[in-house]
Scaffold this active site. Structure first.
Site, short mmCIF file in Angstrom:
data_model
loop_
_atom_site.label_atom_id
_atom_site.label_comp_id
_atom_site.label_asym_id
_atom_site.label_seq_id
_atom_site.Cartn_x
_atom_site.Cartn_y
_atom_site.Cartn_z
N GLU A 105 91.40 -59.39 77.80
CA GLU A 105 91.62 -59.43 79.24
C GLU A 105 90.62 -58.46 79.97
O GLU A 105 90.45 -57.13 79.27
CB GLU A 105 93.13 -59.12 79.53
CG GLU A 105 93.92 -60.27 79.24
CD GLU A 105 95.52 -59.93 79.33
OE1 GLU A 105 95.79 -58.86 79.75
OE2 GLU A 105 96.16 -60.87 78.80
N HIS A 127 97.78 -62.14 83.82
CA HIS A 127 98.73 -61.21 83.18
C HIS A 127 99.59 -60.72 84.27
O HIS A 127 99.57 -59.44 84.61
CB HIS A 127 97.84 -60.12 82.48
CG HIS A 127 98.91 -59.54 81.44
ND1 HIS A 127 98.52 -58.90 80.23
CD2 HIS A 127 100.15 -59.45 81.31
CE1 HIS A 127 99.39 -58.43 79.50
NE2 HIS A 127 100.39 -58.64 80.25
N ARG A 134 101.21 -62.19 74.17
CA ARG A 134 100.00 -61.27 74.32
C ARG A 134 98.91 -62.36 73.92
O ARG A 134 99.09 -63.21 73.20
CB ARG A 134 100.09 -60.28 73.20
CG ARG A 134 100.77 -58.89 73.84
CD ARG A 134 99.85 -58.35 74.77
NE ARG A 134 100.62 -56.91 75.24
CZ ARG A 134 101.61 -56.86 76.36
NH1 ARG A 134 101.77 -58.13 76.92
NH2 ARG A 134 102.06 -55.77 76.43
O1 LIG Z 1 102.85 -57.44 79.65
C1 LIG Z 1 103.40 -56.64 80.00
C2 LIG Z 1 104.40 -55.94 79.43
O2 LIG Z 1 104.45 -55.90 78.27
O3 LIG Z 1 105.09 -55.13 80.24
#
Ligand SMILES: O=CC(=O)O
Length: 328
Positions: free
Chosen positions: A274, A292, A245
């Site tokens: 984001e 992402h 993250r």
């Molecule tokens: O970032 C994506 C997830 O956590 O599935």
């Protein structure tokens, strides 16, 4: 239709869908053959009054992707027993409210691990071997103008520190072992099942690594885990790849260190705000940016749909759930 409870589906268990308007309804299409779906976004009522009017009947809620599930929303649902998440990370779900209420939370389990690990390794190779930067060099005609391109750096033999040796981190380690890298890791606890050297402090891991692969969950303890001190310890040639993250890495410090060439490069799939990505990163050729998308392949999406369906079915038939998040 907010509640698809027609007379022919009245016998089906009821689930509440929690999603942002932008999420497509492919998962709903799968779920609605097994459950009655309550979707507040299909109702003209405001969210709070919609939830209040269904409060007593909702025992199961499914969270699509990273839709934020706050304590306030959870408090409107006194009968809630399970929150089925469809993501690997659950930092968008108020876990402490769930823990206080004894609500079980599930996540994507293993469904995304291989694809995220592939993407993490791809970002790393791209930074080291300058794949995207080389692509820009060719497309912009600079090859003809300037000739030979800057050397990349070899992956084999590099010391790789994995931050978070969970499902994703373990897959990353396995892949990088095959490339001839030397693996070590940091996590909350030492794992008796693995042989890689363990560092209890991430700064010590950084001191002893050429590369940090950030794969852990974001919690209040791991926020900005990769801070200035850790990045300085990694050193001038060091590379950071983040597929966890954005909040795990102090982004502003990373930008400063990259700009001053006090760190070698970065491969980033995730960002602090984001989809806003700091513009300073666009100018840096030793940085590879990705929107992402590490989890996003049709195969892993299908796997998470099937896992979510299985978790809901297990819940309503009193069987153990498949991918329960440990709430410590
Ligand atoms: O970032 C994506 C997830 O956590 O599935």
């Amino acid at each position: 239709m907010a509640d698809q409870a027609g007379s022919e589906t009245n016998h089906l268990p009821l689930i509440l869908v929690h999603r942002l308007p932008s999420f497509d309804l492919a998962l709903t299409n799968i779920l609605q053959t097994h459950f009655r779906i309550l979707d507040p976004l299909h109702s003209s009522q405001p969210l709070d009054s919609f939830l209040t009017s269904h409060a007593q009947s909702v025992r199961a809620l499914i969270v699509y992707a990273l839709s934020p599930l706050t304590a306030d929303t959870i408090r409107l649902l006194p009968s809630l027993e399970v929150v089925v998440g469809t993501s690997a990370g659950v930092d968008h779900i108020d876990i402490s409210e769930c823990r206080n209420r004894g609500i079980t939370v599930t996540n994507a389990g293993d469904a995304f691990a291989e694809d995220v690990a592939d993407c993490a390794v791809a970002l790393l190779i791209d930074v080291l071997r300058r794949v995207s930067a080389g692509d820009r060099y060719v497309r912009s005609g600079l090859w003809r103008l300037r000739g030979e391109y800057t050397l990349g750096s070899k992956l084999g033999g590099k010391r790789v520190g994995i931050v978070g040796l969970g499902r994703i981190g373990s897959q990353v380690a396995q892949r990088l072992m095959a490339f001839g890298c030397i693996i070590a890791y940091n996590s909350r606890k030492k794992k008796s099942s693995v042989q890689y050297p363990y560092y209890a402090k991430v700064c010590d891991l950084a001191t002893n690594s050429d590369i940090l692969m950030v794969c852990c969950s974001l919690t209040s303890e791991t926020h900005h885990l990769i801070n200035k001190e850790v990045m300085k310890a990694l050193g001038k040639e060091g590379v950071i790849v983040n597929v966890g993250r954005g909040g795990l890495v102090d982004e502003q410090e990373l930008i400063q260190l990259l700009t001053r060439e006090e760190i070698g490069g970065a491969g980033l799939d995730v960002f602090e705000e984001e989809p806003d990505v700091p513009g300073e990163l666009f100018a840096l050729d030793n940085v590879v940016l990705s929107p992402h998308k590490a989890v996003l392949t049709p195969e892993s999406i299908e796997a998470v749909f099937q896992l979510s369906l299985a978790n809901l079915k297990c819940f309503f038939s009193n069987e153990p759930l498949r991918s329960v998040v440990q709430q410590e």
